[in-house]
Design a protein around this motif. Structure first.
Motif, PDB file in Angstrom:
ATOM      1  N   TRP A   1       0.853  -1.200   0.000  1.00  0.00           N
ATOM      2  CA  TRP A   1       0.000   0.000   0.000  1.00  0.00           C
ATOM      3  C   TRP A   1       0.884   1.243   0.000  1.00  0.00           C
ATOM      4  CZ3 TRP A   1      -0.979   4.633   2.100  1.00  0.00           C
ATOM      5  CH2 TRP A   1      -2.241   5.198   1.905  1.00  0.00           C
ATOM      6  N   GLN A   2       1.910   1.252   0.852  1.00  0.00           N
ATOM      7  CA  GLN A   2       2.818   2.404   0.945  1.00  0.00           C
ATOM      8  C   GLN A   2       3.515   2.652  -0.407  1.00  0.00           C
ATOM      9  OE1 GLN A   2       2.780   4.192   3.743  1.00  0.00           O
ATOM     10  NE2 GLN A   2       1.725   2.699   5.023  1.00  0.00           N
ATOM     11  N   ILE A   3       3.975   1.571  -1.037  1.00  0.00           N
ATOM     12  CA  ILE A   3       4.653   1.685  -2.331  1.00  0.00           C
ATOM     13  C   ILE A   3       3.676   2.200  -3.389  1.00  0.00           C
ATOM     14  CG2 ILE A   3       5.804   0.405  -4.196  1.00  0.00           C
ATOM     15  CD1 ILE A   3       6.746  -1.617  -1.985  1.00  0.00           C
ATOM     16  N   ASP A   4       2.523   1.540  -3.479  1.00  0.00           N
ATOM     17  CA  ASP A   4       1.526   1.888  -4.498  1.00  0.00           C
ATOM     18  C   ASP A   4       1.088   3.346  -4.360  1.00  0.00           C
ATOM     19  OD1 ASP A   4      -0.541   0.250  -6.485  1.00  0.00           O
ATOM     20  OD2 ASP A   4      -1.478   1.997  -5.556  1.00  0.00           O
ATOM     21  N   HIS A   5       0.800   3.746  -3.143  1.00  0.00           N
ATOM     22  CA  HIS A   5       0.373   5.130  -2.911  1.00  0.00           C
ATOM     23  C   HIS A   5       1.461   6.120  -3.318  1.00  0.00           C
ATOM     24  CE1 HIS A   5      -1.115   8.779  -1.114  1.00  0.00           C
ATOM     25  NE2 HIS A   5      -0.046   8.843  -0.345  1.00  0.00           N
ATOM     26  N   SER A   6       2.691   5.870  -2.910  1.00  0.00           N
ATOM     27  CA  SER A   6       3.804   6.761  -3.248  1.00  0.00           C
ATOM     28  C   SER A   6       3.951   6.906  -4.765  1.00  0.00           C
ATOM     29  CB  SER A   6       5.113   6.234  -2.666  1.00  0.00           C
ATOM     30  OG  SER A   6       5.050   6.218  -1.264  1.00  0.00           O
ATOM     31  N   LEU A   7       3.862   5.783  -5.466  1.00  0.00           N
ATOM     32  CA  LEU A   7       4.009   5.804  -6.923  1.00  0.00           C
ATOM     33  C   LEU A   7       2.827   6.490  -7.594  1.00  0.00           C
ATOM     34  CD1 LEU A   7       5.451   2.221  -7.381  1.00  0.00           C
ATOM     35  CD2 LEU A   7       6.703   4.390  -7.607  1.00  0.00           C
ATOM     36  N   LYS A   8       1.629   6.265  -7.072  1.00  0.00           N
ATOM     37  CA  LYS A   8       0.453   6.947  -7.628  1.00  0.00           C
ATOM     38  C   LYS A   8       0.599   8.463  -7.475  1.00  0.00           C
ATOM     39  CE  LYS A   8      -3.415   3.664  -7.533  1.00  0.00           C
ATOM     40  NZ  LYS A   8      -2.614   2.542  -7.966  1.00  0.00           N
ATOM     41  N   VAL A   9       1.107   8.903  -6.348  1.00  0.00           N
ATOM     42  CA  VAL A   9       1.317  10.342  -6.138  1.00  0.00           C
ATOM     43  C   VAL A   9       2.340  10.863  -7.152  1.00  0.00           C
ATOM     44  CG1 VAL A   9       2.233  12.092  -4.552  1.00  0.00           C
ATOM     45  CG2 VAL A   9       0.553  10.409  -3.745  1.00  0.00           C
ATOM     46  N   ILE A  10       3.491  10.210  -7.264  1.00  0.00           N
ATOM     47  CA  ILE A  10       4.524  10.654  -8.206  1.00  0.00           C
ATOM     48  C   ILE A  10       3.949  10.723  -9.621  1.00  0.00           C
ATOM     49  CG2 ILE A  10       6.708  10.021  -9.340  1.00  0.00           C
ATOM     50  CD1 ILE A  10       7.522   8.774  -6.547  1.00  0.00           C
ATOM     51  N   ASN A  11       3.314   9.637 -10.056  1.00  0.00           N
ATOM     52  CA  ASN A  11       2.819   9.576 -11.431  1.00  0.00           C
ATOM     53  C   ASN A  11       1.677  10.561 -11.684  1.00  0.00           C
ATOM     54  OD1 ASN A  11       4.701   7.689 -12.409  1.00  0.00           O
ATOM     55  ND2 ASN A  11       3.562   6.026 -11.470  1.00  0.00           N
ATOM     56  N   ASN A  12       0.745  10.671 -10.750  1.00  0.00           N
ATOM     57  CA  ASN A  12      -0.366  11.606 -10.930  1.00  0.00           C
ATOM     58  C   ASN A  12       0.095  13.062 -10.912  1.00  0.00           C
ATOM     59  OD1 ASN A  12      -3.143  10.346 -11.196  1.00  0.00           O
ATOM     60  ND2 ASN A  12      -2.289   9.162  -9.512  1.00  0.00           N
ATOM     61  N   VAL A  13       1.034  13.384 -10.036  1.00  0.00           N
ATOM     62  CA  VAL A  13       1.560  14.754  -9.974  1.00  0.00           C
ATOM     63  C   VAL A  13       2.258  15.097 -11.295  1.00  0.00           C
ATOM     64  CG1 VAL A  13       3.371  16.181  -8.915  1.00  0.00           C
ATOM     65  CG2 VAL A  13       1.710  14.991  -7.478  1.00  0.00           C
ATOM     66  N   CYS A  14       3.100  14.190 -11.787  1.00  0.00           N
ATOM     67  CA  CYS A  14       3.807  14.450 -13.047  1.00  0.00           C
ATOM     68  C   CYS A  14       2.827  14.611 -14.204  1.00  0.00           C
ATOM     69  CB  CYS A  14       4.810  13.332 -13.339  1.00  0.00           C
ATOM     70  SG  CYS A  14       6.235  13.337 -12.224  1.00  0.00           S
ATOM     71  N   LEU A  15       1.821  13.754 -14.280  1.00  0.00           N
ATOM     72  CA  LEU A  15       0.834  13.854 -15.360  1.00  0.00           C
ATOM     73  C   LEU A  15       0.023  15.143 -15.244  1.00  0.00           C
ATOM     74  CD1 LEU A  15      -0.344  10.122 -15.558  1.00  0.00           C
ATOM     75  CD2 LEU A  15       1.226  11.323 -17.108  1.00  0.00           C
ATOM     76  N   ALA A  16      -0.350  15.519 -14.021  1.00  0.00           N
ATOM     77  CA  ALA A  16      -1.099  16.767 -13.816  1.00  0.00           C
ATOM     78  C   ALA A  16      -0.260  17.965 -14.261  1.00  0.00           C
ATOM     79  CB  ALA A  16      -1.503  16.914 -12.351  1.00  0.00           C
ATOM     80  N   MET A  17       1.018  17.936 -13.952  1.00  0.00           N
ATOM     81  CA  MET A  17       1.895  19.040 -14.347  1.00  0.00           C
ATOM     82  C   MET A  17       2.047  19.102 -15.866  1.00  0.00           C
ATOM     83  SD  MET A  17       4.714  19.263 -11.373  1.00  0.00           S
ATOM     84  CE  MET A  17       5.394  20.733 -12.092  1.00  0.00           C
TER      85      MET A  17
ATOM     86  N   ASN B   1      11.874  18.057 -15.692  1.00  0.00           N
ATOM     87  CA  ASN B   1      12.895  19.003 -16.156  1.00  0.00           C
ATOM     88  C   ASN B   1      12.524  19.714 -17.452  1.00  0.00           C
ATOM     89  OD1 ASN B   1      14.742  18.371 -14.016  1.00  0.00           O
ATOM     90  ND2 ASN B   1      15.114  16.444 -15.059  1.00  0.00           N
ATOM     91  N   THR B   2      11.676  19.103 -18.254  1.00  0.00           N
ATOM     92  CA  THR B   2      11.321  19.683 -19.559  1.00  0.00           C
ATOM     93  C   THR B   2      10.105  20.602 -19.473  1.00  0.00           C
ATOM     94  OG1 THR B   2       9.833  17.869 -20.172  1.00  0.00           O
ATOM     95  CG2 THR B   2      12.178  17.576 -20.680  1.00  0.00           C
ATOM     96  N   LEU B   3       9.474  20.673 -18.310  1.00  0.00           N
ATOM     97  CA  LEU B   3       8.240  21.450 -18.171  1.00  0.00           C
ATOM     98  C   LEU B   3       8.512  22.941 -17.992  1.00  0.00           C
ATOM     99  CD1 LEU B   3       6.349  19.058 -15.733  1.00  0.00           C
ATOM    100  CD2 LEU B   3       5.917  19.345 -18.180  1.00  0.00           C
ATOM    101  N   PRO B   4       7.537  23.784 -18.379  1.00  0.00           N
ATOM    102  CA  PRO B   4       7.676  25.220 -18.133  1.00  0.00           C
ATOM    103  C   PRO B   4       7.723  25.506 -16.622  1.00  0.00           C
ATOM    104  CG  PRO B   4       5.712  24.755 -19.475  1.00  0.00           C
ATOM    105  CD  PRO B   4       6.292  23.445 -19.048  1.00  0.00           C
ATOM    106  N   ALA B   5       8.295  26.634 -16.259  1.00  0.00           N
ATOM    107  CA  ALA B   5       8.473  27.003 -14.849  1.00  0.00           C
ATOM    108  C   ALA B   5       7.158  26.986 -14.062  1.00  0.00           C
ATOM    109  CB  ALA B   5       9.128  28.370 -14.732  1.00  0.00           C
ATOM    110  N   ASN B   6       6.063  27.390 -14.688  1.00  0.00           N
ATOM    111  CA  ASN B   6       4.794  27.436 -13.966  1.00  0.00           C
ATOM    112  C   ASN B   6       3.847  26.281 -14.290  1.00  0.00           C
ATOM    113  OD1 ASN B   6       5.277  29.528 -12.192  1.00  0.00           O
ATOM    114  ND2 ASN B   6       4.704  31.078 -13.683  1.00  0.00           N
ATOM    115  N   ALA B   7       4.410  25.182 -14.792  1.00  0.00           N
ATOM    116  CA  ALA B   7       3.621  23.948 -14.842  1.00  0.00           C
ATOM    117  C   ALA B   7       3.351  23.629 -13.375  1.00  0.00           C
ATOM    118  CB  ALA B   7       4.407  22.835 -15.509  1.00  0.00           C
TER     119      ALA B   7
END
Length: 154
Positions: free
Chosen positions: A35-51, A113-119
């Motif tokens: 659960w801890q692993i899955d949640h951490s990865l979901k946060v990383i992946n969802n945050v990156c996709l949202a950005m 790293n490739t995203l605009p500053a205000n992504a």
């Protein structure tokens, strides 16, 4: 990329715990290591996709005091927040799903790293978090869950 080295190390550490994904220690957490692993990865992946899909023109400097405080402090208190639905793991956590999410996370953090500053992404308690602060947020969040896993293994 240099700024994501710590986060990449944390993802590798999460990956190293996959063989123990079914383990739990209820003195520390009701949830399993998986659960801890899955949640951490979901946060990383969802945050990156949202950005990636955010419109930098709609970024607002509205980060809350508590958000700034916790990012400066460099840690999140345990048991104070509840994970939003979209980053909560499924009832049954499959090893294969964790492995796939690890691969996605490794790719996704490179995209920062490739995203605009205000992504940005919109945090439910902290407000908008842009590129400048996102790596720090993800490092602190992932380390928080790695510490829980470490304590579960004691």
């Amino acid at each position: 990329m240099a700024s994501n080295n710590k986060l990449a190390t944390y993802i590798n550490r999460l990956e190293s715990y996959i063989p123990q994904h079914k383990f739990t220690n209820t003195k520390i957490s009701k949830a399993t290591i998986g659960w801890q692993i899955d949640h951490s990865l979901k946060v990383i992946n969802n945050v990156c996709l949202a950005m990636q899909s955010s419109d930098p023109n709609t970024f607002e400097k509205n980060m809350t005091f508590i958000g700034k405080f916790l990012l400066t402090l460099g840690r999140f208190p345990r048991g104070k927040a509840k994970a939003p639905k979209h980053v909560r793991p499924p009832e049954i956590i499959e090893k294969e799903a964790l492995i796939k999410q690890i691969a996605d996370a490794k790719k996704n953090i490179e995209s920062i790293n490739t995203l605009p500053a205000n992504a940005y992404f919109k945090h439910p308690m902290f407000g908008h978090i842009n590129k400048k602060r996102v790596t720090r947020f993800l490092e602190i969040h992932t380390k928080h869950h790695l510490n829980i896993i470490k304590d579960m293994n004691k």
